[in-house]
Design a protein around this motif. Structure first.
Motif, PDB file in Angstrom:
ATOM      1  N   LEU A 249     -28.456 -15.544  18.149  1.00 28.06           N
ATOM      2  CA  LEU A 249     -27.760 -15.661  19.433  1.00 28.06           C
ATOM      3  C   LEU A 249     -28.660 -15.185  20.573  1.00 28.06           C
ATOM      4  O   LEU A 249     -29.468 -14.271  20.389  1.00 28.06           O
ATOM      5  CB  LEU A 249     -26.475 -14.820  19.415  1.00 28.06           C
ATOM      6  CG  LEU A 249     -25.374 -15.305  18.490  1.00 28.06           C
ATOM      7  CD1 LEU A 249     -24.271 -14.255  18.382  1.00 28.06           C
ATOM      8  CD2 LEU A 249     -24.799 -16.622  18.986  1.00 28.06           C
ATOM      9  N   PRO A 250     -28.527 -15.789  21.764  1.00 33.01           N
ATOM     10  CA  PRO A 250     -29.323 -15.337  22.906  1.00 33.01           C
ATOM     11  C   PRO A 250     -29.099 -13.855  23.232  1.00 33.01           C
ATOM     12  O   PRO A 250     -30.044 -13.155  23.579  1.00 33.01           O
ATOM     13  CB  PRO A 250     -28.846 -16.223  24.056  1.00 33.01           C
ATOM     14  CG  PRO A 250     -28.232 -17.411  23.403  1.00 33.01           C
ATOM     15  CD  PRO A 250     -27.698 -16.928  22.085  1.00 33.01           C
ATOM     16  N   ALA A 251     -27.872 -13.394  23.125  1.00 34.08           N
ATOM     17  CA  ALA A 251     -27.561 -11.969  23.311  1.00 34.08           C
ATOM     18  C   ALA A 251     -27.338 -11.388  21.917  1.00 34.08           C
ATOM     19  O   ALA A 251     -26.223 -11.339  21.407  1.00 34.08           O
ATOM     20  CB  ALA A 251     -26.330 -11.797  24.180  1.00 34.08           C
ATOM     21  N   ARG A 252     -28.446 -10.973  21.289  1.00 30.18           N
ATOM     22  CA  ARG A 252     -28.371 -10.482  19.903  1.00 30.18           C
ATOM     23  C   ARG A 252     -27.472  -9.262  19.793  1.00 30.18           C
ATOM     24  O   ARG A 252     -27.467  -8.405  20.668  1.00 30.18           O
ATOM     25  CB  ARG A 252     -29.757 -10.085  19.417  1.00 30.18           C
ATOM     26  CG  ARG A 252     -30.675 -11.246  19.174  1.00 30.18           C
ATOM     27  CD  ARG A 252     -32.063 -10.786  18.857  1.00 30.18           C
ATOM     28  NE  ARG A 252     -32.092  -9.983  17.643  1.00 30.18           N
ATOM     29  CZ  ARG A 252     -33.139  -9.882  16.865  1.00 30.18           C
ATOM     30  NH1 ARG A 252     -34.247 -10.510  17.172  1.00 30.18           N
ATOM     31  NH2 ARG A 252     -33.101  -9.140  15.791  1.00 30.18           N
ATOM     32  N   PRO A 253     -26.742  -9.150  18.687  1.00 27.85           N
ATOM     33  CA  PRO A 253     -25.961  -7.932  18.459  1.00 27.85           C
ATOM     34  C   PRO A 253     -26.886  -6.730  18.293  1.00 27.85           C
ATOM     35  O   PRO A 253     -28.019  -6.871  17.835  1.00 27.85           O
ATOM     36  CB  PRO A 253     -25.223  -8.209  17.148  1.00 27.85           C
ATOM     37  CG  PRO A 253     -25.434  -9.631  16.830  1.00 27.85           C
ATOM     38  CD  PRO A 253     -26.602 -10.114  17.613  1.00 27.85           C
ATOM     39  N   HIS A 254     -26.399  -5.576  18.653  1.00 30.86           N
ATOM     40  CA  HIS A 254     -27.172  -4.351  18.479  1.00 30.86           C
ATOM     41  C   HIS A 254     -27.130  -3.876  17.027  1.00 30.86           C
ATOM     42  O   HIS A 254     -28.001  -3.157  16.573  1.00 30.86           O
ATOM     43  CB  HIS A 254     -26.648  -3.254  19.404  1.00 30.86           C
ATOM     44  CG  HIS A 254     -26.889  -3.574  20.837  1.00 30.86           C
ATOM     45  ND1 HIS A 254     -25.957  -4.207  21.618  1.00 30.86           N
ATOM     46  CD2 HIS A 254     -27.974  -3.378  21.621  1.00 30.86           C
ATOM     47  CE1 HIS A 254     -26.451  -4.379  22.828  1.00 30.86           C
ATOM     48  NE2 HIS A 254     -27.669  -3.889  22.859  1.00 30.86           N
ATOM     49  N   LEU A 255     -26.091  -4.303  16.308  1.00 33.96           N
ATOM     50  CA  LEU A 255     -25.939  -3.920  14.910  1.00 33.96           C
ATOM     51  C   LEU A 255     -25.382  -5.117  14.150  1.00 33.96           C
ATOM     52  O   LEU A 255     -24.451  -5.777  14.620  1.00 33.96           O
ATOM     53  CB  LEU A 255     -24.970  -2.734  14.787  1.00 33.96           C
ATOM     54  CG  LEU A 255     -24.719  -2.171  13.406  1.00 33.96           C
ATOM     55  CD1 LEU A 255     -25.969  -1.462  12.886  1.00 33.96           C
ATOM     56  CD2 LEU A 255     -23.550  -1.205  13.441  1.00 33.96           C
ATOM     57  N   VAL A 256     -25.974  -5.409  13.002  1.00 37.26           N
ATOM     58  CA  VAL A 256     -25.466  -6.462  12.116  1.00 37.26           C
ATOM     59  C   VAL A 256     -25.342  -5.858  10.729  1.00 37.26           C
ATOM     60  O   VAL A 256     -26.272  -5.215  10.235  1.00 37.26           O
ATOM     61  CB  VAL A 256     -26.396  -7.694  12.080  1.00 37.26           C
ATOM     62  CG1 VAL A 256     -25.887  -8.730  11.085  1.00 37.26           C
ATOM     63  CG2 VAL A 256     -26.525  -8.309  13.467  1.00 37.26           C
ATOM     64  N   VAL A 257     -24.174  -6.046  10.120  1.00 39.43           N
ATOM     65  CA  VAL A 257     -23.946  -5.529   8.769  1.00 39.43           C
ATOM     66  C   VAL A 257     -23.441  -6.659   7.875  1.00 39.43           C
ATOM     67  O   VAL A 257     -22.732  -7.554   8.327  1.00 39.43           O
ATOM     68  CB  VAL A 257     -22.937  -4.348   8.750  1.00 39.43           C
ATOM     69  CG1 VAL A 257     -23.422  -3.202   9.586  1.00 39.43           C
ATOM     70  CG2 VAL A 257     -21.565  -4.771   9.216  1.00 39.43           C
ATOM     71  N   LEU A 258     -23.854  -6.624   6.625  1.00 40.55           N
ATOM     72  CA  LEU A 258     -23.296  -7.529   5.623  1.00 40.55           C
ATOM     73  C   LEU A 258     -21.977  -6.921   5.186  1.00 40.55           C
ATOM     74  O   LEU A 258     -21.914  -5.740   4.840  1.00 40.55           O
ATOM     75  CB  LEU A 258     -24.251  -7.678   4.437  1.00 40.55           C
ATOM     76  CG  LEU A 258     -25.610  -8.283   4.759  1.00 40.55           C
ATOM     77  CD1 LEU A 258     -26.451  -8.362   3.487  1.00 40.55           C
ATOM     78  CD2 LEU A 258     -25.470  -9.646   5.412  1.00 40.55           C
ATOM     79  N   SER A 259     -20.929  -7.717   5.196  1.00 43.73           N
ATOM     80  CA  SER A 259     -19.573  -7.192   4.972  1.00 43.73           C
ATOM     81  C   SER A 259     -19.268  -6.876   3.514  1.00 43.73           C
ATOM     82  O   SER A 259     -18.289  -6.190   3.230  1.00 43.73           O
ATOM     83  CB  SER A 259     -18.546  -8.190   5.487  1.00 43.73           C
ATOM     84  OG  SER A 259     -18.562  -9.354   4.679  1.00 43.73           O
TER      85      SER A 259
END
Length: 88
Positions: free
Chosen positions: A10-20
């Protein structure tokens, strides 16, 4: 749920990404001001539509609790784990 690579593209990347732990991923964005819950829900709906098939259409509302990294998804037996963290 959106896959981690889709969130990170995404253009505005998330600050945190987790695998659920269920095969999907959750994205978290740091915000620096207080926003109305209605505004956040509308933004979540727009994000879901942008992500398309990979998104969970039932997960836009303020009553949703996300799985905490390090905890286990009891349906799959897999753990929720952090895959990206922007600590700046």
């Amino acid at each position: 749920m959106a896959k981690a690579r889709e969130l990170l593209a995404l253009p505005a990347r998330p600050h945190l990404v987790v695998l659920s732990g269920s095969g999907g991923a959750h994205g978290y964005w740091r915000i620096e001001q207080t926003l109305a819950a209605d505004w956040i829900e509308r933004a979540n709906v727009r994000l879901i539509h942008h992500l398309g098939e990979g998104a969970d259409y039932a997960s836009y509302d303020r009553n949703r609790f996300m799985r905490v990294p390090g905890t286990r998804n009891f349906k799959s037996g897999r753990f929720c784990q952090v895959v990206h963290a922007d600590l700046t």
